[in-house]
Design a protein around this motif. Structure first.
Motif, PDB file in Angstrom:
ATOM      1  N   GLY A 126      17.127  -8.807  24.317  1.00  0.00           N
ATOM      2  CA  GLY A 126      18.350  -7.840  24.168  1.00  0.00           C
ATOM      3  C   GLY A 126      18.013  -6.526  23.850  1.00  0.00           C
ATOM      4  O   GLY A 126      16.963  -6.410  23.562  1.00  0.00           O
ATOM      5  N   PHE A 127      18.754  -5.817  24.452  1.00  0.00           N
ATOM      6  CA  PHE A 127      18.396  -4.245  24.300  1.00  0.00           C
ATOM      7  C   PHE A 127      18.644  -4.138  22.568  1.00  0.00           C
ATOM      8  O   PHE A 127      19.347  -4.396  22.046  1.00  0.00           O
ATOM      9  CB  PHE A 127      19.425  -3.240  24.968  1.00  0.00           C
ATOM     10  CG  PHE A 127      19.081  -3.256  26.598  1.00  0.00           C
ATOM     11  CD1 PHE A 127      18.147  -2.789  26.942  1.00  0.00           C
ATOM     12  CD2 PHE A 127      20.258  -3.981  27.181  1.00  0.00           C
ATOM     13  CE1 PHE A 127      17.912  -2.679  28.670  1.00  0.00           C
ATOM     14  CE2 PHE A 127      20.081  -3.666  28.685  1.00  0.00           C
ATOM     15  CZ  PHE A 127      18.940  -3.286  29.095  1.00  0.00           C
ATOM     16  N   CYS A 128      17.882  -3.142  22.344  1.00  0.00           N
ATOM     17  CA  CYS A 128      17.812  -2.582  20.915  1.00  0.00           C
ATOM     18  C   CYS A 128      19.109  -1.841  20.782  1.00  0.00           C
ATOM     19  O   CYS A 128      19.621  -1.122  21.842  1.00  0.00           O
ATOM     20  CB  CYS A 128      16.512  -2.089  20.273  1.00  0.00           C
ATOM     21  SG  CYS A 128      16.249  -0.315  21.085  1.00  0.00           S
ATOM     22  N   LYS A 129      19.560  -1.313  19.517  1.00  0.00           N
ATOM     23  CA  LYS A 129      20.769  -0.432  19.220  1.00  0.00           C
ATOM     24  C   LYS A 129      20.465   0.839  19.947  1.00  0.00           C
ATOM     25  O   LYS A 129      21.252   1.503  20.450  1.00  0.00           O
ATOM     26  CB  LYS A 129      20.660  -0.051  17.813  1.00  0.00           C
ATOM     27  CG  LYS A 129      21.514  -1.407  17.105  1.00  0.00           C
ATOM     28  CD  LYS A 129      21.861  -1.480  15.704  1.00  0.00           C
ATOM     29  CE  LYS A 129      21.626  -0.011  14.908  1.00  0.00           C
ATOM     30  NZ  LYS A 129      21.777   0.111  13.452  1.00  0.00           N
ATOM     31  N   GLU A 130      18.916   1.386  19.937  1.00  0.00           N
ATOM     32  CA  GLU A 130      18.848   2.640  20.401  1.00  0.00           C
ATOM     33  C   GLU A 130      19.065   2.649  21.793  1.00  0.00           C
ATOM     34  O   GLU A 130      19.483   3.701  22.498  1.00  0.00           O
ATOM     35  CB  GLU A 130      17.349   3.144  20.064  1.00  0.00           C
ATOM     36  CG  GLU A 130      16.914   4.501  20.578  1.00  0.00           C
ATOM     37  CD  GLU A 130      15.571   4.626  20.086  1.00  0.00           C
ATOM     38  OE1 GLU A 130      15.073   5.594  20.515  1.00  0.00           O
ATOM     39  OE2 GLU A 130      14.796   4.032  19.393  1.00  0.00           O
ATOM     40  N   GLU A 131      18.387   1.717  22.754  1.00  0.00           N
ATOM     41  CA  GLU A 131      18.642   1.607  24.036  1.00  0.00           C
ATOM     42  C   GLU A 131      20.371   1.370  24.421  1.00  0.00           C
ATOM     43  O   GLU A 131      20.729   2.126  25.249  1.00  0.00           O
ATOM     44  CB  GLU A 131      18.077   0.254  24.357  1.00  0.00           C
ATOM     45  CG  GLU A 131      16.237   0.441  24.286  1.00  0.00           C
ATOM     46  CD  GLU A 131      15.473  -0.617  24.772  1.00  0.00           C
ATOM     47  OE1 GLU A 131      14.420  -0.533  24.916  1.00  0.00           O
ATOM     48  OE2 GLU A 131      16.193  -1.628  24.553  1.00  0.00           O
ATOM     49  N   GLU A 132      20.860   0.743  23.542  1.00  0.00           N
ATOM     50  CA  GLU A 132      22.244   0.549  23.744  1.00  0.00           C
ATOM     51  C   GLU A 132      23.154   1.958  23.843  1.00  0.00           C
ATOM     52  O   GLU A 132      23.864   2.244  24.548  1.00  0.00           O
ATOM     53  CB  GLU A 132      23.198  -0.549  22.809  1.00  0.00           C
ATOM     54  CG  GLU A 132      22.776  -1.997  22.973  1.00  0.00           C
ATOM     55  CD  GLU A 132      23.370  -2.475  24.107  1.00  0.00           C
ATOM     56  OE1 GLU A 132      24.221  -2.009  25.037  1.00  0.00           O
ATOM     57  OE2 GLU A 132      23.250  -3.966  24.195  1.00  0.00           O
ATOM     58  N   ALA A 133      22.718   2.560  22.684  1.00  0.00           N
ATOM     59  CA  ALA A 133      23.395   4.059  22.692  1.00  0.00           C
ATOM     60  C   ALA A 133      22.960   5.084  23.780  1.00  0.00           C
ATOM     61  O   ALA A 133      23.688   5.855  24.308  1.00  0.00           O
ATOM     62  CB  ALA A 133      22.834   4.565  21.259  1.00  0.00           C
ATOM     63  N   ASP A 134      21.542   4.978  24.131  1.00  0.00           N
ATOM     64  CA  ASP A 134      21.011   5.498  25.367  1.00  0.00           C
ATOM     65  C   ASP A 134      21.810   5.601  26.448  1.00  0.00           C
ATOM     66  O   ASP A 134      21.841   6.550  27.276  1.00  0.00           O
ATOM     67  CB  ASP A 134      19.682   5.426  25.504  1.00  0.00           C
ATOM     68  CG  ASP A 134      18.574   5.903  24.603  1.00  0.00           C
ATOM     69  OD1 ASP A 134      19.209   6.674  23.687  1.00  0.00           O
ATOM     70  OD2 ASP A 134      17.537   5.663  24.572  1.00  0.00           O
ATOM     71  N   VAL A 135      22.466   4.478  26.964  1.00  0.00           N
ATOM     72  CA  VAL A 135      23.424   4.213  27.967  1.00  0.00           C
ATOM     73  C   VAL A 135      24.611   4.436  27.948  1.00  0.00           C
ATOM     74  O   VAL A 135      25.231   4.219  28.829  1.00  0.00           O
ATOM     75  CB  VAL A 135      22.742   2.942  28.827  1.00  0.00           C
ATOM     76  CG1 VAL A 135      21.402   2.969  29.397  1.00  0.00           C
ATOM     77  CG2 VAL A 135      23.023   1.735  27.944  1.00  0.00           C
ATOM     78  N   GLY A 136      25.158   4.617  26.675  1.00  0.00           N
ATOM     79  CA  GLY A 136      26.469   4.938  26.531  1.00  0.00           C
ATOM     80  C   GLY A 136      27.314   3.438  25.992  1.00  0.00           C
ATOM     81  O   GLY A 136      28.561   3.703  26.096  1.00  0.00           O
ATOM     82  N   PHE A 137      26.552   2.515  25.794  1.00  0.00           N
ATOM     83  CA  PHE A 137      27.526   1.188  25.502  1.00  0.00           C
ATOM     84  C   PHE A 137      27.532   1.193  24.132  1.00  0.00           C
ATOM     85  O   PHE A 137      28.503   0.368  23.559  1.00  0.00           O
ATOM     86  CB  PHE A 137      26.596   0.050  25.986  1.00  0.00           C
ATOM     87  CG  PHE A 137      26.589   0.029  27.616  1.00  0.00           C
ATOM     88  CD1 PHE A 137      27.546   0.298  28.399  1.00  0.00           C
ATOM     89  CD2 PHE A 137      25.375  -0.430  28.356  1.00  0.00           C
ATOM     90  CE1 PHE A 137      27.565   0.516  29.677  1.00  0.00           C
ATOM     91  CE2 PHE A 137      25.367  -0.622  29.625  1.00  0.00           C
ATOM     92  CZ  PHE A 137      26.479  -0.066  30.253  1.00  0.00           C
ATOM     93  N   ALA A 138      26.761   1.863  23.051  1.00  0.00           N
ATOM     94  CA  ALA A 138      26.918   1.290  21.817  1.00  0.00           C
ATOM     95  C   ALA A 138      28.299   1.530  21.132  1.00  0.00           C
ATOM     96  O   ALA A 138      28.716   0.844  20.270  1.00  0.00           O
ATOM     97  CB  ALA A 138      25.755   2.085  20.910  1.00  0.00           C
ATOM     98  N   ASP A 139      28.885   2.708  21.354  1.00  0.00           N
ATOM     99  CA  ASP A 139      30.051   3.133  20.824  1.00  0.00           C
ATOM    100  C   ASP A 139      31.209   2.339  21.584  1.00  0.00           C
ATOM    101  O   ASP A 139      32.250   2.566  21.044  1.00  0.00           O
ATOM    102  CB  ASP A 139      30.172   4.685  20.899  1.00  0.00           C
ATOM    103  CG  ASP A 139      30.408   4.971  22.421  1.00  0.00           C
ATOM    104  OD1 ASP A 139      29.923   4.255  23.313  1.00  0.00           O
ATOM    105  OD2 ASP A 139      30.881   6.370  22.629  1.00  0.00           O
ATOM    106  N   LYS A 140      31.178   1.710  22.537  1.00  0.00           N
ATOM    107  CA  LYS A 140      32.150   0.847  23.361  1.00  0.00           C
ATOM    108  C   LYS A 140      32.075  -0.615  22.771  1.00  0.00           C
ATOM    109  O   LYS A 140      33.114  -1.229  23.045  1.00  0.00           O
ATOM    110  CB  LYS A 140      31.946   0.897  24.515  1.00  0.00           C
ATOM    111  CG  LYS A 140      32.192   2.476  25.446  1.00  0.00           C
ATOM    112  CD  LYS A 140      31.875   2.484  26.654  1.00  0.00           C
ATOM    113  CE  LYS A 140      32.102   3.798  27.369  1.00  0.00           C
ATOM    114  NZ  LYS A 140      31.123   4.659  27.106  1.00  0.00           N
TER     115      LYS A 140
END
Length: 70
Positions: free
Chosen positions: A3-17
């Motif tokens: 799975g992607f790490c939190k930083e990678e999720e944030a980089d592509v704009g998914f973490a906040d969603k």
């Protein structure tokens, strides 16, 4: 598990969603969590489990699998 790490999720704009992030949820469990630097290859081999962190891990992970099968 991969799975992607939190930083990678944030980089592509998914973490906040997302309602939750895999890294956070795994850290809550009695499990061993590991990751490498964001977007860099990172593979983990544990007996017969082979996993990679992200698409950059595909090549190194394939090499690990071929080595194990030969």
């Amino acid at each position: 598990m991969t799975g992607f790490c939190k930083e990678e999720e944030a980089d592509v704009g998914f973490a906040d969603k997302a309602k939750w992030l895999l890294e956070d949820e795994l850290k809550k469990l009695p499990a061993q969590y590991s990751r490498g630097p964001a977007w860099e290859p990172c593979t983990v081999v544990d007996r017969n489990l082979f996993t990679g962190q992200n698409p950059a891990s595909s090549g190194p992970l394939a090499k690990e699998l071929v080595e194990a099968l030969t």
